[in-house]
Enzyme design. Sequence first.
Site, PDB file in Angstrom:
ATOM      1  N   ALA A  63       0.828  -1.208   0.000  1.00  0.00           N
ATOM      2  CA  ALA A  63       0.000   0.000   0.000  1.00  0.00           C
ATOM      3  C   ALA A  63       0.866   1.264   0.000  1.00  0.00           C
ATOM      4  CB  ALA A  63      -0.932  -0.021   1.216  1.00  0.00           C
ATOM      5  N   ARG A  89       2.450   1.459  -3.616  1.00  0.00           N
ATOM      6  CA  ARG A  89       1.478   1.824  -4.660  1.00  0.00           C
ATOM      7  C   ARG A  89       0.933   3.235  -4.422  1.00  0.00           C
ATOM      8  NH1 ARG A  89      -0.467  -3.669  -6.905  1.00  0.00           N
ATOM      9  NH2 ARG A  89       1.571  -4.280  -7.678  1.00  0.00           N
ATOM     10  N   ILE A 106       2.014  -8.254  16.281  1.00  0.00           N
ATOM     11  CA  ILE A 106       0.883  -9.134  16.642  1.00  0.00           C
ATOM     12  C   ILE A 106       0.352  -8.808  18.044  1.00  0.00           C
ATOM     13  CG2 ILE A 106       1.658 -11.027  15.157  1.00  0.00           C
ATOM     14  CD1 ILE A 106       2.473 -12.499  17.802  1.00  0.00           C
ATOM     15  N   ASP A 107       1.151  -8.074  18.842  1.00  0.00           N
ATOM     16  CA  ASP A 107       0.805  -7.926  20.264  1.00  0.00           C
ATOM     17  C   ASP A 107      -0.369  -6.973  20.548  1.00  0.00           C
ATOM     18  OD1 ASP A 107       2.983  -9.580  20.717  1.00  0.00           O
ATOM     19  OD2 ASP A 107       4.373  -7.905  20.966  1.00  0.00           O
ATOM     20  N   ARG A 116      -8.538 -28.703  21.582  1.00  0.00           N
ATOM     21  CA  ARG A 116      -9.823 -29.033  22.223  1.00  0.00           C
ATOM     22  C   ARG A 116     -10.256 -30.465  21.883  1.00  0.00           C
ATOM     23  NH1 ARG A 116     -14.375 -26.575  24.124  1.00  0.00           N
ATOM     24  NH2 ARG A 116     -13.369 -24.552  24.236  1.00  0.00           N
ATOM     25  N   GLY A 138     -13.432 -20.279  23.440  1.00  0.00           N
ATOM     26  CA  GLY A 138     -14.316 -20.872  24.448  1.00  0.00           C
ATOM     27  C   GLY A 138     -13.559 -21.434  25.641  1.00  0.00           C
TER      28      GLY A 138
HETATM   29  P1  ATP Z   1       7.716  -5.904  18.414  1.00  0.00           P
HETATM   30  O1  ATP Z   1       7.240  -5.390  19.730  1.00  0.00           O
HETATM   31  O2  ATP Z   1       6.595  -6.435  17.598  1.00  0.00           O
HETATM   32  O3  ATP Z   1       8.856  -6.859  18.478  1.00  0.00           O
HETATM   33  P2  ATP Z   1       9.218  -3.466  18.159  1.00  0.00           P
HETATM   34  O4  ATP Z   1       9.285  -2.427  17.091  1.00  0.00           O
HETATM   35  O5  ATP Z   1       8.761  -3.001  19.514  1.00  0.00           O
HETATM   36  O6  ATP Z   1       8.292  -4.630  17.589  1.00  0.00           O
HETATM   37  P3  ATP Z   1      11.932  -3.772  19.126  1.00  0.00           P
HETATM   38  O7  ATP Z   1      12.897  -4.880  18.969  1.00  0.00           O
HETATM   39  O8  ATP Z   1      11.599  -3.321  20.498  1.00  0.00           O
HETATM   40  O9  ATP Z   1      10.628  -4.205  18.303  1.00  0.00           O
HETATM   41  O10 ATP Z   1      12.502  -2.483  18.331  1.00  0.00           O
HETATM   42  C1  ATP Z   1      12.892  -2.587  16.970  1.00  0.00           C
HETATM   43  C2  ATP Z   1      14.129  -1.781  16.740  1.00  0.00           C
HETATM   44  O11 ATP Z   1      13.865  -0.399  17.015  1.00  0.00           O
HETATM   45  C3  ATP Z   1      15.316  -2.108  17.651  1.00  0.00           C
HETATM   46  O12 ATP Z   1      16.054  -3.219  17.211  1.00  0.00           O
HETATM   47  C4  ATP Z   1      16.142  -0.835  17.549  1.00  0.00           C
HETATM   48  O13 ATP Z   1      16.884  -0.814  16.350  1.00  0.00           O
HETATM   49  C5  ATP Z   1      15.055   0.240  17.463  1.00  0.00           C
HETATM   50  N1  ATP Z   1      14.840   0.828  18.798  1.00  0.00           N
HETATM   51  C6  ATP Z   1      14.186   0.268  19.839  1.00  0.00           C
HETATM   52  N2  ATP Z   1      14.215   1.086  20.921  1.00  0.00           N
HETATM   53  C7  ATP Z   1      14.919   2.176  20.537  1.00  0.00           C
HETATM   54  C8  ATP Z   1      15.307   3.383  21.186  1.00  0.00           C
HETATM   55  N3  ATP Z   1      14.999   3.624  22.472  1.00  0.00           N
HETATM   56  N4  ATP Z   1      16.028   4.291  20.482  1.00  0.00           N
HETATM   57  C9  ATP Z   1      16.359   4.068  19.192  1.00  0.00           C
HETATM   58  N5  ATP Z   1      16.008   2.942  18.525  1.00  0.00           N
HETATM   59  C10 ATP Z   1      15.309   2.018  19.173  1.00  0.00           C
END
Ligand code: ATP
Length: 323
Positions: free
Chosen positions: A22, A25, A127-128, A155, A186
């Site tokens: 998206a 495009r 996904i969280d 189940r 369920g």
């Molecule tokens: P998910 O929760 O689904 O794993 P997310 O984006 O929270 O996704 P993280 O591993 O927490 O996943 O963060 C992804 C990337 O973002 C990190 O590997 C890092 O490169 C960058 N990042 C995370 N926190 C910081 C921060 N405080 N400052 C700068 N970059 C950050």
Amino acid sequence: MKRIAVFTSGGDAPGMNACIRAVVRGAVYYNLEIYGVNHGYKGLIDDDIHRLHSNSVSNILQKGGTMLKSARCDEFKTKEGRKKAYQNLKKRKIDGIIGIGGDGTFKGLSSFFEEFKIPVMGIPGTIDNDIFGTDFTIGYDSAVNTALDAIDKIRDTADSHGRIFFVEVMGKDSGHIALRSAIGGGAEAVILPEKNTNATDIINYIREDMRREKTFSIIIVAEKDSPGISIGVAEVVRKTLPDKDIRVTILGHIQRGGKPSGMDRILASTLGLAAVEALMDGHKDNMVGLINNELVFTTLKESFSKVKPLNTDLLRLVKILSI
Ligand code: ATP
């Protein structure tokens, strides 16, 4: 705004590809040059950036994972790392970036904007479902559907053998996946990080079930940032109820993969195009989400510093409907 870049970061989620499509495009539609960054922030630092075209994203809408790959990158947490990333963007005259990921990704985007003033847009892809500023994140609905598919299968065995199954689902420190999986699957009970449910509560549920002559039970456990936590809970319950046949299934990474659901494809498509349009309209450090089916822009800082509350009223459904 003439050139923009897009990347995926953090844990992958079903629907990320639909979102990339998206963005690409949408950019092509508005005559912007669009670049893809491989491996999230690592690719920005390593200059793994390449031009994308409309046909670069053909036939990806329905696929899980992310064609741009994802990564965790500690170097981007440092000022030096972010400077390298900025220089790579500057070299290509890229004047806006879109990051699809979770709260960590948004922290990175926010620091990047503060330091270099390059407009950034976040799209919630995890996904969280633990991101403030949107009802749902991309990938959440698919993950719940995967969990439900697994619960339905478990189940069958629970019923055939009269067992109690503890089914552990993902969600990091939030119980969004667990709560919806419990309702849709369920379940008799659910253990959520937001509620202090403990093994004693679960033992009481099971005793109630025994009084009601239920022959098997499904109990959903949120991983609470400690994958495998359900093993300990089951152990405590087993000691108190030694005559019960208790099993544990940890769903793990199957929840992160697979085809995106219809809802995720549509959410991803909507937010992807909206992010491109928002950059063109002058948004600078926002996340785009959908609340009550309306586009909503939240500052990145708010998106990662505010907690999205879990609708614990839904617990009533689990309790009443498992009677
Ligand atoms: P998910 O929760 O689904 O794993 P997310 O984006 O929270 O996704 P993280 O591993 O927490 O996943 O963060 C992804 C990337 O973002 C990190 O590997 C890092 O490169 C960058 N990042 C995370 N926190 C910081 C921060 N405080 N400052 C700068 N970059 C950050």
